[in-house]
Every structure is written in C-alpha cells, then in structure tokens.
Design an enzyme around this catalytic site. Structure first.
Site, PDB file in Angstrom:
ATOM      1  N   LYS A  79       0.723  -1.056  -0.009  1.00  0.00           N
ATOM      2  CA  LYS A  79       0.020   0.070   0.134  1.00  0.00           C
ATOM      3  C   LYS A  79       0.917   1.244  -0.027  1.00  0.00           C
ATOM      4  O   LYS A  79       1.966   1.369   0.582  1.00  0.00           O
ATOM      5  CB  LYS A  79      -0.930   0.092   1.474  1.00  0.00           C
ATOM      6  CG  LYS A  79      -1.921   1.170   1.107  1.00  0.00           C
ATOM      7  CD  LYS A  79      -2.828   0.983   2.520  1.00  0.00           C
ATOM      8  CE  LYS A  79      -3.898   2.327   2.646  1.00  0.00           C
ATOM      9  NZ  LYS A  79      -4.641   1.976   3.842  1.00  0.00           N
ATOM     10  N   SER A 159      -9.776   2.009   2.752  1.00  0.00           N
ATOM     11  CA  SER A 159      -8.709   2.901   1.834  1.00  0.00           C
ATOM     12  C   SER A 159      -7.807   1.735   1.138  1.00  0.00           C
ATOM     13  O   SER A 159      -7.166   2.515   0.238  1.00  0.00           O
ATOM     14  CB  SER A 159      -8.210   3.953   2.679  1.00  0.00           C
ATOM     15  OG  SER A 159      -7.263   3.203   3.511  1.00  0.00           O
ATOM     16  N   SER A 183     -10.051  -0.181   6.878  1.00  0.00           N
ATOM     17  CA  SER A 183      -9.605  -0.120   5.628  1.00  0.00           C
ATOM     18  C   SER A 183      -8.928  -1.154   5.117  1.00  0.00           C
ATOM     19  O   SER A 183      -8.397  -1.460   4.062  1.00  0.00           O
ATOM     20  CB  SER A 183      -8.603   1.038   5.468  1.00  0.00           C
ATOM     21  OG  SER A 183      -9.361   2.112   5.183  1.00  0.00           O
TER      22      SER A 183
HETATM   23  N1  GLN Z   1     -13.249   4.568   5.989  1.00  0.00           N
HETATM   24  C1  GLN Z   1     -12.566   5.119   7.184  1.00  0.00           C
HETATM   25  C2  GLN Z   1     -12.251   6.590   7.029  1.00  0.00           C
HETATM   26  O1  GLN Z   1     -12.614   7.025   5.950  1.00  0.00           O
HETATM   27  C3  GLN Z   1     -11.515   4.099   7.503  1.00  0.00           C
HETATM   28  C4  GLN Z   1     -10.474   4.473   6.853  1.00  0.00           C
HETATM   29  C5  GLN Z   1      -9.118   3.502   7.285  1.00  0.00           C
HETATM   30  O2  GLN Z   1      -9.474   2.623   8.003  1.00  0.00           O
HETATM   31  N2  GLN Z   1      -7.930   3.788   6.924  1.00  0.00           N
HETATM   32  O3  GLN Z   1     -11.764   6.998   7.999  1.00  0.00           O
END
Ligand code: GLN
Length: 494
Positions: A79, A159, A183
C-alpha cells in the site's frame, strides 16, 4: 507465462519454491506480466518491475542455499502509505508529489528481510481517508468484480482498495494494507479476499504515513486465511522506533490454523443486527453461526451496548488526530510546494493545492473538535465513549472467545454512487470501526455471494493479541464456506 503461477496461494508457492519446481524469478515475471495487462484497474501508483526481478534473483540464491525466510520469493504489493526507501511513496495524495523516502517502514523492512519480492505500490484513498478508493489523487481503483451481466464499475472499497483489487485480480500473492476504521477488512469484503487488522501494537507503525495514530494498524491482505497467517508472521514484531508497538512474542500463527474450534465460545452481538441490513447479509451471518456450531463451537448471545456510538466517536477522534498529523505538510519538508507570496501564503497555497476535498473536510472537522471552545464537548466526550466501547468488549470476553459479525452492511457499490454523500460513505464502516476503537484484532473473510453475484464478508473479532484464535475461527469458517468465487477478467488487456 502461465497464469496458474498467479493463482497460487502463498502457502503453495512457498512449497513449490522450496522444492525448486518453480523459481522466484518466474513467479515474479508472471506477476509483472499480469500487472501490465491489468492497468485498467488502476490498482498501482508505482510498478517496480526491476526491483521485483532483483529481489527474486536474491531469493533464488537464498532458496538454493536452503536459507529461505518466511516470505522468500513471494511477490507482494505494498500500500502506498508505507514509506519504501528509494521508491515513490505518495499516500494517494498530491501533497506528497515526488516524495521518495530515504528510509524504509519497519513492516516492509521486516518483509524484505524475510525474502518478499516487491511488485509495486498500490493505489489508495488519500491519506487512507475513505471507503471506496475514490479520494485518491491518482484516480479511483476499480473492483475486479462486476455484477454478472452488468458492465458498471464498482468500487473495491477503501482505503486499501488498490491492495484488495491487486490480490483479487491475481496481480500479487499478498499485499499490505492499513486499517484505521476498516480499511483492510471492508475492501477485503468487497473484493472476495481475506484481510486481517492485527491488534493495535502488533505491527510497528514506524515509517507508515500517519492518519490517526491511536487507531492505525498495518496488516495482511491475501486470498486465504492461511496466507494471512504467514504474512502476519513476517510483518509483526516489537519495534523500539514505535513506542506503541508492544513487546510480546509473535506466535507461529500457521501452527494453530487447523486446530478444531470445538468448545470455543462464539459471541453474537445483538447490536450488530442494524436496522436496514439487507436480508442476505443477515442470512450469511446466520450461515456463519451454523457452520461454527456444526464444527463444535458454542454460540453465545452477547451485548455491546455502546456500539451505536462507535461511528460518531470515530469520526471525531480520527479527524482530530489527522488534523494534527497532517500539519507537517507545509511545502517545506516534503513533496509539493507552491511558491507564492510570503511564507504564510506559501503554506496556504501549497495545502490548498495539495490536499483533496475529503482530506480538507477531515482537517476542518479535526481542528474544530480540538479547538478551545469545543474540545470538552466533542473530543473529550469521544474519548470517554471510546473507553465505554472498549469496556463493552472487556465484558464480552468474560463470556466468549471471539465475536462473529458481518464485515460490511452491503456489498460493493458503484463508482460515484456515494461520492457526494460523506455520511453515507462513513456508514460503510459501522461494523468495522468498533474493533479499531478498542484496538482489537479483526479478520474479514469471503463467505458467500450476494443475490447480485458480489462477494460478502464475515468478520471475526478477538481479544487483544489473540490473533491465533481469530485466525483459527477464520479458517474454520473458510473451510465451511468453501468460497471459490473469482471475478471474470474483463479488465485484462491480453
Ligand atoms: N473509511 C474510514 C475512514 O475514512 C476508515 C479508513 C481507514 O481505515 N483507513 O476514515
């Protein structure tokens, strides 16, 4: 190049590399070819083919000497939130334009030490903020899955959507993700793959671009539960450079995988049966309960009464920490710099040009909840709620060993479907956020298909540092679900 090499599990590839029936080089080459033929997915920000070939050559030497690490010769994707020495690291943001770190994150350093081969850096929501991968400066990632007979593009979740898409489309054998509020698990559920968020403190955060430091945690994304166990072993471990990394031994996760779940107590939290959850998700959850019961586990109803406050509290704590963490991007030290006027004006124009809309929204919310007049009403209150959420889980662990829930309230949705409605987007995290608030390990695995032919995930949450039981229960569910769905490769250019 044979496509069968890209469909191997990490465990099978390891066996074939071990007996020299395949070489790390040919394994790397077949993945490089798959990545080149799959650019339509936009899963990668950077492809590092030369690096992969060099890594593979080194792995072949070590394999020949009988000196193989845990991931020797295994091609992986990283990532783009992980800093990788000498390789562009963007966090999906324009503000890190051209940023090439002079250091390596601890997690990736651990993986290279164990012989992993780097294929490239995967696309992601900007600074890991998002649930659909549409906030990336580098454009959305597409889900390899489509509804059968329907050409519309779906999101891979976020994400870590690039990593999830790359694993699902067989562009790598495993990938790293990070999970602040879901995410790793939500994109795993959307792409029919396995994702494990370890306990907070299990993997070092050092060298991972910070989003919300008290929640962020790195973990593996793979096609099987067993592969997640193998990858976690290589990624995890105490690191003196991260003061929240915990100095406990890293178990041999693989060795417990096939152990029976007989006698384990599985908690079913009533509050996760949220109004409006599609019947097919409730039905899948019921199947999961039945599978574990058949395998000899005991099913116990539990209550986590503060569940409904987890999402609102998360959307105070996470932006608060983000607003502080993102203060460092000022045009002076990293990436983008828009020279204009005096120093203050340079900061302002750089940040205005460098951050996207979602990141700006989080900075505004975070700054607001931390401001002198509102700190007690929002931030302090959210921290208290966080303690109550953690206490709910502590109570549950008196009665059960793990919890079983769905991972997401719905299957993958369409590109553009929720991008104008941040709250609808945030609601996607409703079932994953509580484990982050409490720092607990949680796994998502594919357990079935929706009526529209899209993958659905089940989530297993465990006690702090008990990834072993989480993986063991995950493996039992995987065996029973026998999910073997694969997306039709519409995206391949050859
Ligand atoms: N979708 C969540 C956010 O936007 C979690 C993102 C994540 O776990 N990095 O904060």
């Amino acid at each position: 190049m044979s496509t069968s090499l890209t469909s191997l599990t990490i465990a099978d590839a390891r066996a074939q590399l071990g007996d020299r029936s395949i070489s790390a080089r040919e394994l790397a080459e077949s993945h490089i070819a798959a990545i080149e033929a799959s650019r339509a997915l936009n899963a990668f920000v950077s492809e590092t083919a030369d690096r992969a070939i060099a890594d593979a050559a080194r792995a072949d030497v070590r394999l020949a000497k009988g000196d193989a690490g845990v991931l020797e010769g295994i091609p992986v994707a990283i990532k783009d939130l992980f800093c990788t020495k000498g390789v562009l690291s963007t966090a999906g943001s324009h503000i890190l334009n051209g940023f090439v770190p002079a250091y390596e994150s601890t997690v990736t350093a651990n993986m290279w030490r164990e012989g992993a081969v780097m294929l490239g850096k995967t696309n992601m929501d900007e600074f890991a903020m998002g649930s659909s991968n549409e906030t990336s400066y580098y454009g959305p990632v597409l889900n390899p899955w489509r509804r059968p007979g329907d050409n519309r593009d779906l999101v891979p979740g976020g994400s870590s959507g690039g990593s999830a898409a790359a694993v699902a489309a067989q562009l790598c054998l495993g990938a790293t993700g990070t999970d602040t509020g879901g995410s790793i698990r939500q994109p795993a559920a959307f792409t029919g793959t396995v994702g494990l968020k370890p306990t907070y403190g299990r993997c070092s955060r050092w060298g991972i671009v910070a989003f919300a430091s008290s929640l962020d945690q790195a973990g593996p994304m793979t096609r099987t539960v067993g592969d997640a166990a193998i990858m976690l072993k290589a990624m995890a471990g105490h690191d003196a450079k991260d003061s929240t990394s915990v100095d406990v031994a890293v178990p041999d996760y693989e060795s417990v995988l096939e152990k029976s779940v007989k006698g384990l107590r599985i908690g079913i939290p009533a509050e996760y049966r949220i109004d409006g959850t599609p019947a097919e998700i409730v039905a899948l959850w019921d199947s999961g309960i039945a599978w574990l019961k058949d395998a000899g586990a005991e099913i116990v109803a539990v209550s986590l009464p503060h569940t409904k406050y987890a999402l609102p509290a998360y959307y105070i704590v996470a932006p608060a920490e983000a607003s502080s963490n993102l203060a460092r991007y000022d045009g002076v030290r990293y990436g983008l710099r828009v020279d204009q006027g005096d120093l203050t004006e340079m900061y302002e124009t750089t940040r205005a040009a460098g951050f996207g809309a979602e990141v700006k929204r989080r900075i505004l919310i975070g700054t607001y909840v931390l401001s002198a007049g509102y700190y007690d009403a929002y931030y302090l209150q959210a921290q208290k709620v966080r303690t109550l959420i953690a206490d709910d889980f502590k109570q549950a662990w008196q009665k059960v060993d793990v919890l079983l829930t769905p991972t997401t309230p719905e299957p993958a949705f369409g590109v553009g479907e929720k991008s104008d409605d941040p709250v609808a987007m945030y609601l996607n995290d409703i079932l994953t956020v509580p484990a982050n608030m409490a720092g607990l390990p949680a796994l998502s695995l594919p357990a079935g298909l929706s009526s529209q032919g899209l993958p659905l995930g089940l989530q297993v949450v465990g006690r702090a540092f008990d990834e072993e039981t989480v993986l063991r229960v995950g493996r039992a569910l995987e065996r029973a679900a026998a999910f073997d769905g694969r997306p039709a490769p519409w995206w391949r250019s050859n």
